[in-house]
Design a protein around this motif. Structure first.
Motif, PDB file in Angstrom:
ATOM      1  N   ALA A 194       0.828  -1.210   0.000  1.00 41.39           N
ATOM      2  CA  ALA A 194       0.000   0.000   0.000  1.00 41.39           C
ATOM      3  C   ALA A 194       0.862   1.260   0.000  1.00 41.39           C
ATOM      4  O   ALA A 194       0.346   2.359  -0.130  1.00 41.39           O
ATOM      5  CB  ALA A 194      -0.924  -0.011   1.213  1.00 41.39           C
ATOM      6  N   GLY A 195       2.167   1.103   0.192  1.00 39.40           N
ATOM      7  CA  GLY A 195       3.063   2.249   0.199  1.00 39.40           C
ATOM      8  C   GLY A 195       2.969   3.079   1.467  1.00 39.40           C
ATOM      9  O   GLY A 195       3.236   4.272   1.458  1.00 39.40           O
ATOM     10  N   LYS A 196       2.618   2.441   2.557  1.00 33.91           N
ATOM     11  CA  LYS A 196       2.488   3.155   3.834  1.00 33.91           C
ATOM     12  C   LYS A 196       3.839   3.217   4.533  1.00 33.91           C
ATOM     13  O   LYS A 196       4.838   2.770   4.017  1.00 33.91           O
ATOM     14  CB  LYS A 196       1.446   2.465   4.702  1.00 33.91           C
ATOM     15  CG  LYS A 196       0.108   2.304   4.017  1.00 33.91           C
ATOM     16  CD  LYS A 196      -0.965   2.935   4.795  1.00 33.91           C
ATOM     17  CE  LYS A 196      -2.261   2.768   3.996  1.00 33.91           C
ATOM     18  NZ  LYS A 196      -3.390   3.190   4.694  1.00 33.91           N
ATOM     19  N   ASP A 197       3.844   3.737   5.755  1.00 32.58           N
ATOM     20  CA  ASP A 197       5.098   3.899   6.483  1.00 32.58           C
ATOM     21  C   ASP A 197       5.479   2.639   7.254  1.00 32.58           C
ATOM     22  O   ASP A 197       4.748   1.656   7.284  1.00 32.58           O
ATOM     23  CB  ASP A 197       5.029   5.103   7.421  1.00 32.58           C
ATOM     24  CG  ASP A 197       3.950   4.958   8.492  1.00 32.58           C
ATOM     25  OD1 ASP A 197       3.343   3.879   8.601  1.00 32.58           O
ATOM     26  OD2 ASP A 197       3.736   5.928   9.227  1.00 32.58           O
ATOM     27  N   VAL A 198       6.660   2.692   7.875  1.00 33.93           N
ATOM     28  CA  VAL A 198       7.179   1.539   8.609  1.00 33.93           C
ATOM     29  C   VAL A 198       6.286   1.186   9.791  1.00 33.93           C
ATOM     30  O   VAL A 198       6.118   0.012  10.119  1.00 33.93           O
ATOM     31  CB  VAL A 198       8.628   1.817   9.085  1.00 33.93           C
ATOM     32  CG1 VAL A 198       9.148   0.696   9.957  1.00 33.93           C
ATOM     33  CG2 VAL A 198       9.546   2.015   7.896  1.00 33.93           C
ATOM     34  N   GLY A 199       5.684   2.189  10.422  1.00 41.29           N
ATOM     35  CA  GLY A 199       4.784   1.925  11.546  1.00 41.29           C
ATOM     36  C   GLY A 199       3.604   1.060  11.149  1.00 41.29           C
ATOM     37  O   GLY A 199       3.185   0.171  11.896  1.00 41.29           O
ATOM     38  N   PHE A 200       3.061   1.308   9.963  1.00 45.28           N
ATOM     39  CA  PHE A 200       1.950   0.508   9.443  1.00 45.28           C
ATOM     40  C   PHE A 200       2.387  -0.950   9.261  1.00 45.28           C
ATOM     41  O   PHE A 200       1.685  -1.872   9.676  1.00 45.28           O
ATOM     42  CB  PHE A 200       1.479   1.093   8.106  1.00 45.28           C
ATOM     43  CG  PHE A 200       0.447   0.277   7.398  1.00 45.28           C
ATOM     44  CD1 PHE A 200      -0.885   0.331   7.773  1.00 45.28           C
ATOM     45  CD2 PHE A 200       0.805  -0.546   6.346  1.00 45.28           C
ATOM     46  CE1 PHE A 200      -1.837  -0.420   7.106  1.00 45.28           C
ATOM     47  CE2 PHE A 200      -0.144  -1.302   5.669  1.00 45.28           C
ATOM     48  CZ  PHE A 200      -1.468  -1.243   6.059  1.00 45.28           C
ATOM     49  N   LEU A 201       3.553  -1.135   8.670  1.00 44.59           N
ATOM     50  CA  LEU A 201       4.058  -2.485   8.451  1.00 44.59           C
ATOM     51  C   LEU A 201       4.355  -3.167   9.785  1.00 44.59           C
ATOM     52  O   LEU A 201       4.042  -4.344   9.972  1.00 44.59           O
ATOM     53  CB  LEU A 201       5.315  -2.452   7.575  1.00 44.59           C
ATOM     54  CG  LEU A 201       5.872  -3.804   7.148  1.00 44.59           C
ATOM     55  CD1 LEU A 201       4.840  -4.604   6.356  1.00 44.59           C
ATOM     56  CD2 LEU A 201       7.132  -3.609   6.320  1.00 44.59           C
ATOM     57  N   ALA A 202       4.918  -2.426  10.725  1.00 55.98           N
ATOM     58  CA  ALA A 202       5.226  -2.991  12.037  1.00 55.98           C
ATOM     59  C   ALA A 202       3.955  -3.446  12.756  1.00 55.98           C
ATOM     60  O   ALA A 202       3.939  -4.504  13.396  1.00 55.98           O
ATOM     61  CB  ALA A 202       5.982  -1.970  12.879  1.00 55.98           C
ATOM     62  N   GLN A 203       2.898  -2.662  12.666  1.00 54.26           N
ATOM     63  CA  GLN A 203       1.637  -3.043  13.313  1.00 54.26           C
ATOM     64  C   GLN A 203       1.058  -4.301  12.673  1.00 54.26           C
ATOM     65  O   GLN A 203       0.574  -5.187  13.375  1.00 54.26           O
ATOM     66  CB  GLN A 203       0.616  -1.900  13.236  1.00 54.26           C
ATOM     67  CG  GLN A 203      -0.686  -2.212  13.934  1.00 54.26           C
ATOM     68  CD  GLN A 203      -0.507  -2.589  15.399  1.00 54.26           C
ATOM     69  OE1 GLN A 203       0.233  -1.939  16.130  1.00 54.26           O
ATOM     70  NE2 GLN A 203      -1.165  -3.643  15.833  1.00 54.26           N
ATOM     71  N   ASN A 204       1.115  -4.384  11.355  1.00 52.11           N
ATOM     72  CA  ASN A 204       0.625  -5.587  10.681  1.00 52.11           C
ATOM     73  C   ASN A 204       1.498  -6.794  10.992  1.00 52.11           C
ATOM     74  O   ASN A 204       0.995  -7.913  11.111  1.00 52.11           O
ATOM     75  CB  ASN A 204       0.536  -5.354   9.169  1.00 52.11           C
ATOM     76  CG  ASN A 204      -0.710  -4.599   8.807  1.00 52.11           C
ATOM     77  OD1 ASN A 204      -1.811  -5.096   8.969  1.00 52.11           O
ATOM     78  ND2 ASN A 204      -0.551  -3.366   8.353  1.00 52.11           N
ATOM     79  N   LEU A 205       2.790  -6.584  11.143  1.00 51.27           N
ATOM     80  CA  LEU A 205       3.686  -7.669  11.528  1.00 51.27           C
ATOM     81  C   LEU A 205       3.330  -8.174  12.922  1.00 51.27           C
ATOM     82  O   LEU A 205       3.268  -9.377  13.154  1.00 51.27           O
ATOM     83  CB  LEU A 205       5.141  -7.205  11.490  1.00 51.27           C
ATOM     84  CG  LEU A 205       6.169  -8.214  11.988  1.00 51.27           C
ATOM     85  CD1 LEU A 205       6.160  -9.469  11.117  1.00 51.27           C
ATOM     86  CD2 LEU A 205       7.541  -7.580  12.020  1.00 51.27           C
ATOM     87  N   LYS A 206       3.059  -7.257  13.845  1.00 47.08           N
ATOM     88  CA  LYS A 206       2.675  -7.659  15.207  1.00 47.08           C
ATOM     89  C   LYS A 206       1.384  -8.468  15.185  1.00 47.08           C
ATOM     90  O   LYS A 206       1.289  -9.514  15.841  1.00 47.08           O
ATOM     91  CB  LYS A 206       2.509  -6.425  16.088  1.00 47.08           C
ATOM     92  CG  LYS A 206       2.141  -6.763  17.521  1.00 47.08           C
ATOM     93  CD  LYS A 206       1.917  -5.526  18.344  1.00 47.08           C
ATOM     94  CE  LYS A 206       1.504  -5.816  19.763  1.00 47.08           C
ATOM     95  NZ  LYS A 206       0.711  -6.961  20.018  1.00 47.08           N
ATOM     96  N   THR A 207       0.404  -8.013  14.410  1.00 46.99           N
ATOM     97  CA  THR A 207      -0.859  -8.748  14.292  1.00 46.99           C
ATOM     98  C   THR A 207      -0.611 -10.152  13.750  1.00 46.99           C
ATOM     99  O   THR A 207      -1.146 -11.139  14.254  1.00 46.99           O
ATOM    100  CB  THR A 207      -1.827  -7.985  13.367  1.00 46.99           C
ATOM    101  OG1 THR A 207      -2.053  -6.681  13.919  1.00 46.99           O
ATOM    102  CG2 THR A 207      -3.149  -8.715  13.221  1.00 46.99           C
TER     103      THR A 207
END
Length: 75
Positions: A6-19
C-alpha cells in the motif's frame, strides 16, 4: 513474507507484523516465527558525491566498502 504493497510507512508495516506474529504464535507449527523488521531502528540515506571522490583521487569502490562496513552490511 509480509510486504507493504500500500506504500504506507514503517509503523503501518510494524503493526501488521505484530498482528501476524500474534496470530502465528497461537499455531504450534508457526510458534517460533522470527521477524527481521526492526521498526524502532532509524533509517538513513547516504549520497556519495562521485565527482568529488574521483577528483580527490579516492577509489570509489573503497568509499562504498567503507560505508557498507560502517552500516553493518559488509562481509
Amino acid at each position: 513474507m509480509l510486504e507493504d504493497r500500500a506504500g504506507k510507512d514503517v509503523g503501518f508495516l510494524a503493526q501488521n507484523l505484530k498482528t501476524f506474529l500474534d496470530a502465528a504464535s497461537k499455531r504450534p507449527r508457526a510458534r517460533y516465527a522470527d521477524p527481521n523488521l526492526f521498526a524502532e531502528c532509524s533509517a538513513g540515506f547516504v549520497k556519495v558525491d562521485r565527482d568529488k571522490v574521483i577528483k580527490q583521487g579516492i577509489d570509489l569502490g573503497q568509499v562504498y566498502q567503507t560505508l557498507q562496513t560502517f552500516m553493518g552490511g559488509f562481509l
